[in-house]
Scaffold this motif. Structure first.
Motif: not given
Length: 451
Positions: A379-398, A400-408
């Motif tokens: 979901s787009a809203i999860l990616r938005l929240l990743l930007r706030q709470y997990m910025p390093e992981q958000h950059r990797a998701v954006e 295309g290096r990381l799936a926005a799946e919780p375990g990953a």
């Protein structure tokens, strides 16, 4: 020659390489460590400590065979080559039985060593530095060395009886407290070269018997204090000049390197400098589970934004309840009023909460957190929240290096910590200032000579 011996020999030939040791049993940490080792093309040394895994189960509930099988199952699941997996035993000796008489404690330590070696643990840290109930304090270095040699005899016989490669050993009497200091207020004393020389000499003498001649040739490292450690809230960072005399001392010794404990929370530049200065084995543990806890708490914030309160895992609250109801892993370590204790239980660098993730109620809360977030992975809203709470992981998701799946997301946060160790130790170095891959000096010279 084993993979560990080959790496140490390469370092002593002048290659700027090292070996990092992940001292942990946490599944997410070990999976992340395997991914990091694959990414940077390193071997993976996983070590169990004497209070974590022993013949009685330790605090993990696993004996050495069970821990070995657990790690190998994870390796198979992660497609990690088993031939690149090395198991080690840390602080093996009477550590867990210090409150008992020495004869009884050492009897348990002999069974402990036998169990580790029989299970295929290859790197053995002989640690008899602690005083038992009827011992003087501090324990004389000669007693430490004699007890270590006694355990080495058991290890040698056990490996031969099981047809296993003979172990490699780490010795040392100036052994930091496992898991960090209670306080750094008194400062740190870097091991003096004379003390290191004395340690080496008394162990050489203790091993100077026919049945241990081969074992002495496989002593690969000595534990010293290079001036790095951490307590609940502070980190003492590496100062190369303070350890210069110690590094110079090692230059004059054949074969061995130094092993640096409690390197958690050092900067990546410090890790590179430690390897350069012959502290070529770097131990990390609490920093990895600290990163795991950070990831879980960040995901809990996202969960609270996405779901009604009554559907949330309430993971931080569950962790706090588990620690208060069973305080044995932290009450002798943390000091302060109720507010300070609550903060330390959750956020202290010593990360005593790492002992609780296997508790059924807490494990269930982790599973619920992951299950709650899994449907939102795309979901787009999860990616938005990743930007706030997990910025390093958000950059990797954006990127295309990381799936926005919780375990990953959890493992990516842990890998950010462990990747610093891999880059400091790998043959193909990574410049921490630029992020670019560079060859170490020896490899670069070899490449030029081939042209």
């Amino acid at each position: 020659m084993s993979a560990v011996q080959s790496l140490i020999a390469a370092h002593r030939r002048g290659e700027n390489v090292g070996l990092y040791s992940v001292c942990c049993s946490n599944e997410h940490v070990l999976r992340a460590a395997m991914q990091v080792a694959l990414e940077y093309d390193t071997v993976l040394l996983i070590e169990a400590t004497s209070n974590q895994v022993d013949q009685f189960g330790g605090y993990t509930g696993m004996n050495p065979v069970q821990f070995r099988d657990y790690v190998r199952a994870l390796a198979q699941d992660e497609a990690f080559p088993v031939e690149r997996l090395i198991l080690g035993g840390d602080h093996l000796g009477p550590n867990a039985w210090q409150k008992r008489p020495a004869d009884e404690a050492m009897a348990n330590a002999r069974v402990l060593i036998e169990a580790y070696v029989a299970a295929g643990f290859h790197k053995i840290h002989l640690d008899c530095s602690m005083s038992c109930a009827d011992d003087p304090t501090p324990l004389p270095d000669e007693t430490v060395a004699a007890r270590s040699a006694d355990l080495a005899r058991i290890a040698e016989r056990t490996a031969a009886a099981h047809g296993l490669p003979p172990p490699v050993y780490v010795i040392g009497t100036e052994v930091p407290v496992p898991g960090g200091e209670a306080s750094l207020a008194g400062g740190l004393q870097v091991t003096r070269p004379e003390a290191a020389a004395h340690t080496l000499e008394i162990h050489r003498h203790a091993f100077d018997v026919p049945e241990l001649a081969g074992a002495w040739e496989r002593v690969i490292a000595m534990v010293v204090q290079p001036g790095v450690d951490f307590d609940h809230s502070d980190v003492h960072h590496y100062e190369p000049q303070a350890a210069a005399a110690l590094s110079d001392f090692l230059e004059r010794q054949p074969r061995i390197v130094f092993e640096a404990h409690s390197t958690d929370y050092q900067t990546e530049a410090s890790l590179h400098a430690l390897v350069r200065d012959h502290f070529a084995i770097l131990k990390v543990g609490p920093a990895a589970t600290f990163a795991f806890r950070e990831a879980l708490f960040a995901l809990t914030q996202i969960e609270r934004e996405l779901l009604p309160a009554d559907e949330c895992s309430r993971l931080p609250e569950v962790l706090e309840r588990c620690m208060v109801e069973e305080p044995r892993h932290w009450r002798n370590h943390y000091q302060g009023d109720d507010h300070q204790l609550r903060l330390l239980r959750a956020y202290a660098l010593s990360d005593r909460c790492r002992y609780y993730w296997g508790e059924p109620e807490l494990a269930a809360a982790v599973e619920r957190l992951i299950a709650n977030l899994q449907p939102h992975a795309s979901s787009a809203i999860l990616r938005l929240l990743l930007r706030q709470y997990m910025p390093e992981q958000h950059r990797a998701v954006e990127a295309g290096r990381l799936a926005a799946e919780p375990g990953a997301l959890i493992r990516h946060r842990i890998a950010a910590c462990l990747g610093e160790y891999a880059r400091a130790c790998a043959r193909n170095r990574f410049d921490p200032r630029t992020g670019a891959s560079v060859q170490n000096e020896t490899s670069a010279a070899a490449a030029l000579s081939d042209r």
